[in-house]
Scaffold this motif. Sequence first.
Motif, mmCIF file in Angstrom:
data_model
loop_
_atom_site.group_PDB
_atom_site.id
_atom_site.type_symbol
_atom_site.label_atom_id
_atom_site.label_comp_id
_atom_site.label_asym_id
_atom_site.label_seq_id
_atom_site.Cartn_x
_atom_site.Cartn_y
_atom_site.Cartn_z
ATOM 1 N N GLU A 177 1.725 12.141 0.248
ATOM 2 C CA GLU A 177 0.624 12.881 -0.967
ATOM 3 C C GLU A 177 1.342 13.118 -2.334
ATOM 4 O OE1 GLU A 177 -2.168 14.425 2.860
ATOM 5 O OE2 GLU A 177 -0.388 15.725 2.370
ATOM 6 N N ALA A 228 1.156 -0.709 -0.351
ATOM 7 C CA ALA A 228 -0.070 0.183 -0.173
ATOM 8 C C ALA A 228 0.430 1.153 -0.380
ATOM 9 C CB ALA A 228 -1.450 -0.042 1.345
ATOM 10 N N LEU A 229 2.504 0.930 0.229
ATOM 11 C CA LEU A 229 2.745 2.506 -0.019
ATOM 12 C C LEU A 229 3.590 2.158 -0.766
ATOM 13 C CD1 LEU A 229 2.508 1.771 3.638
ATOM 14 C CD2 LEU A 229 3.087 4.459 3.559
ATOM 15 N N VAL A 236 -4.856 14.822 6.691
ATOM 16 C CA VAL A 236 -4.869 13.043 6.738
ATOM 17 C C VAL A 236 -5.207 12.299 8.262
ATOM 18 C CG1 VAL A 236 -3.058 13.092 5.565
ATOM 19 C CG2 VAL A 236 -5.194 11.429 5.318
ATOM 20 N N ILE A 237 -3.318 12.650 8.524
ATOM 21 C CA ILE A 237 -3.280 11.780 9.893
ATOM 22 C C ILE A 237 -3.951 12.604 11.163
ATOM 23 C CG2 ILE A 237 -1.486 11.171 11.535
ATOM 24 C CD1 ILE A 237 -0.970 9.762 9.114
ATOM 25 N N ALA A 238 -3.943 14.121 11.111
ATOM 26 C CA ALA A 238 -4.844 14.636 12.348
ATOM 27 C C ALA A 238 -6.038 13.790 12.145
ATOM 28 C CB ALA A 238 -4.548 15.358 12.342
ATOM 29 N N ALA A 294 -2.818 3.076 2.515
ATOM 30 C CA ALA A 294 -1.148 3.325 3.645
ATOM 31 C C ALA A 294 -1.348 4.701 4.733
ATOM 32 C CB ALA A 294 -0.200 4.177 1.370
ATOM 33 N N GLU A 295 -3.215 5.502 4.245
ATOM 34 C CA GLU A 295 -2.803 6.560 5.458
ATOM 35 C C GLU A 295 -3.436 5.749 6.388
ATOM 36 O OE1 GLU A 295 -4.155 6.801 2.426
ATOM 37 O OE2 GLU A 295 -3.521 8.331 1.045
ATOM 38 N N MET A 319 -6.635 9.740 12.806
ATOM 39 C CA MET A 319 -6.944 9.450 14.373
ATOM 40 C C MET A 319 -7.838 10.136 15.286
ATOM 41 S SD MET A 319 -2.380 11.022 14.953
ATOM 42 C CE MET A 319 -3.265 10.745 16.676
ATOM 43 N N ILE A 367 3.764 11.802 14.444
ATOM 44 C CA ILE A 367 2.850 12.837 13.437
ATOM 45 C C ILE A 367 3.539 14.236 13.672
ATOM 46 C CG2 ILE A 367 1.414 13.937 15.747
ATOM 47 C CD1 ILE A 367 -1.149 14.270 13.005
ATOM 48 N N PHE A 368 4.251 14.642 14.634
ATOM 49 C CA PHE A 368 5.056 15.737 14.615
ATOM 50 C C PHE A 368 6.624 15.603 13.856
ATOM 51 C CE2 PHE A 368 2.661 16.255 18.767
ATOM 52 C CZ PHE A 368 1.213 17.060 18.476
ATOM 53 N N LEU A 391 -3.910 18.202 17.354
ATOM 54 C CA LEU A 391 -3.058 17.320 16.477
ATOM 55 C C LEU A 391 -3.378 18.301 15.226
ATOM 56 C CD1 LEU A 391 -2.549 14.391 16.742
ATOM 57 C CD2 LEU A 391 -1.774 15.580 17.572
ATOM 58 N N LYS A 392 -3.350 18.676 13.998
ATOM 59 C CA LYS A 392 -3.623 19.742 13.115
ATOM 60 C C LYS A 392 -2.799 19.278 11.655
ATOM 61 C CE LYS A 392 -4.901 22.530 15.700
ATOM 62 N NZ LYS A 392 -6.056 22.534 16.529
ATOM 63 N N TYR A 393 -1.511 18.907 12.220
ATOM 64 C CA TYR A 393 -0.950 18.614 10.337
ATOM 65 C C TYR A 393 0.040 17.431 10.130
ATOM 66 C CZ TYR A 393 1.503 19.288 5.909
ATOM 67 O OH TYR A 393 1.914 19.584 4.740
ATOM 68 N N PRO A 394 0.208 16.658 9.068
ATOM 69 C CA PRO A 394 -1.035 16.694 8.013
ATOM 70 C C PRO A 394 -2.040 16.483 8.478
ATOM 71 C CG PRO A 394 0.867 15.070 8.324
ATOM 72 C CD PRO A 394 1.286 15.648 9.580
ATOM 73 N N MET A 438 3.918 11.252 5.347
ATOM 74 C CA MET A 438 2.548 11.072 4.571
ATOM 75 C C MET A 438 2.537 12.155 4.018
ATOM 76 S SD MET A 438 -0.217 9.995 4.878
ATOM 77 C CE MET A 438 -0.485 10.335 3.280
ATOM 78 N N VAL A 439 3.137 13.818 3.865
ATOM 79 C CA VAL A 439 3.219 14.445 3.169
ATOM 80 C C VAL A 439 4.272 13.721 2.045
ATOM 81 C CG1 VAL A 439 3.967 16.595 2.782
ATOM 82 C CG2 VAL A 439 2.924 16.518 4.366
ATOM 83 N N LEU A 450 -0.614 4.633 8.452
ATOM 84 C CA LEU A 450 0.165 5.482 8.663
ATOM 85 C C LEU A 450 -0.898 5.949 10.228
ATOM 86 C CD1 LEU A 450 1.459 7.486 5.781
ATOM 87 C CD2 LEU A 450 2.998 5.788 7.685
ATOM 88 N N ILE A 474 6.829 10.233 10.840
ATOM 89 C CA ILE A 474 5.475 10.019 10.017
ATOM 90 C C ILE A 474 4.274 10.828 9.444
ATOM 91 C CG2 ILE A 474 3.112 9.269 10.357
ATOM 92 C CD1 ILE A 474 4.215 7.716 12.300
ATOM 93 N N SER A 501 0.729 6.026 14.021
ATOM 94 C CA SER A 501 0.453 7.227 14.489
ATOM 95 C C SER A 501 0.482 7.296 15.718
ATOM 96 C CB SER A 501 0.018 8.258 13.578
ATOM 97 O OG SER A 501 0.737 10.078 13.734
#
Lengths: 292, 292
Positions: free
Chosen positions: A159, A85-86, B28-30, B105-106, B33, A147-148, B23-26, A155-156, B109, A151, B113
């Motif tokens: 995308e 998937a990745l 899709v991850i935020a 994939a998301e 989650m 996420i910070f 959690l804000k960015y990315p 993710m970016v 991750l 990961i 995350s």
Amino acid sequence: MRRYLEEKKSYVETILKRYLDELKYPEVIAEGMRYSVLNGGKRIRPILLLMVLELYDKDLNLGKSLAAAIEFIHSYSLVHDDLPALDNDDYRRGKLTTHKKYGEAEAILIGDSLLTHAFFIATKSVEGVSSEKLIKIISLIAEYSGIFGMIGGQMVDIESEGREVSYEKLKYIHKNKTGKLIKLSVEIGAILSEATDEEYSSLQSYAENIGLAFQIKDDILDIEGDFERIGKVVGSDLELKKTTYPSIFGLEKSKEILNQTLEDAKRSLRIFPKEKVKIFNELADYIGMREN
Amino acid sequence: MRRYLEEKKSYVETILKRYLDELKYPEVIAEGMRYSVLNGGKRIRPILLLMVLELYDKDLNLGKSLAAAIEFIHSYSLVHDDLPALDNDDYRRGKLTTHKKYGEAEAILIGDSLLTHAFFIATKSVEGVSSEKLIKIISLIAEYSGIFGMIGGQMVDIESEGREVSYEKLKYIHKNKTGKLIKLSVEIGAILSEATDEEYSSLQSYAENIGLAFQIKDDILDIEGDFERIGKVVGSDLELKKTTYPSIFGLEKSKEILNQTLEDAKRSLRIFPKEKVKIFNELADYIGMREN
């Protein structure tokens, strides 16, 4: 340099094996973790941690468990990255990827297990490291790999595939996807060594610059490299329409930026006595010259 | 009991939302989650942790971050379990599973995350919890959710699909796949409350028994349950040739074992004053009677 790296790499692998030997059951997870960690990696991250300890004349035992924890996290990220998937890669360093060897469900769980076990290892108390310090370090590990950090970058990057990406975004990807674990290694070394704030920032800046340089060099190698040496199809970034330093700045300018970044890395360490940071400067040169 | 659970559940969800809001960015991850954690779960694990704190008349704030960490880990395990390579589920509690909603994939991750962020949250210092205690707790979290716990159980469960499984192996699966996080919750509560060794063992035994009872009840519901209520196809274990308590002991005997296990759970807490553990006993009864 090469000899120093070889020597440290073998030290790191002895430690990794010791932790892996403690795992027995379920067999497929234990074996898969071993297979994924002992895959011929360069061990740059744990080595950086040890280099910082040496800079402060500290006992390397102080960083053993944390060096292993970082390498477990790096390994898990490769296992999950390679999944269908990745990146859907069948080979890594000439060996079958973990999901090709053990199956996809297994590889997902092996990766999860490596990540979880990294934290297990990290909590094992080490003589000379206070609990306060350890909590701070574990927090940093989680911050820089989640996420910070890693990961987020991963993710970016996903995308952005097949799209034109702004320079800002490219910097975010590099800074996080590969940069954060390199920074993490150096920062953990600095925390363990009780670096002053000024020293901490210097080391941090060194780590950021070599992390970036490593990535620019990767981009350049993708165009100029030799298939035999880098072990992947040259030009694959171009084919995937990946935004890279060369795609934004051209090859010559990218090489200039690479050299500038390595100079910045070296300059960051000027506050230390020159003879103490010799190996750090050599590592910077090595990154600029590496051919795989 | 139902009201108590509802009240605690809403308390837990307020905490979870607070952590998720950071959690804000990315994006899709935020978002992913958030979607995966706020999926209508029963929050049994964090509630158990809070119940133990109440048993010792402790401030619930003491367990806030750790209760959230456990629920993040539980959520990540569901996200990865639902993936095509594992259970391949499209729906969970009537909503699209994370990979169906955000892509595969998301979802990998997002799960990674959630797991990583659980450790990040766990390291946030709480007034009244020493660093020594926190390290001990984080170590337990990693132990019980990795190869020595949840992932171990999960792997053996997958390997056992479609095969006849010994009672020993079935016990290993139950003890680890679902049991370990339930035990973890209670044990963290006991560590935070500075339970004596005797109290710790009693609570541990309670947790083991209700974890097991929960699983036996699940097996029974798979045969006797009502589709509307349990939200999955009744009899799916039979179809998958899964080894369950009823498949080994038959339905009647399984019900006996269930009741016995719940009695054992209650008996474990006899060392506490009866009025202090009322809610624990009620929870045991509730597990026996639940219909979803």
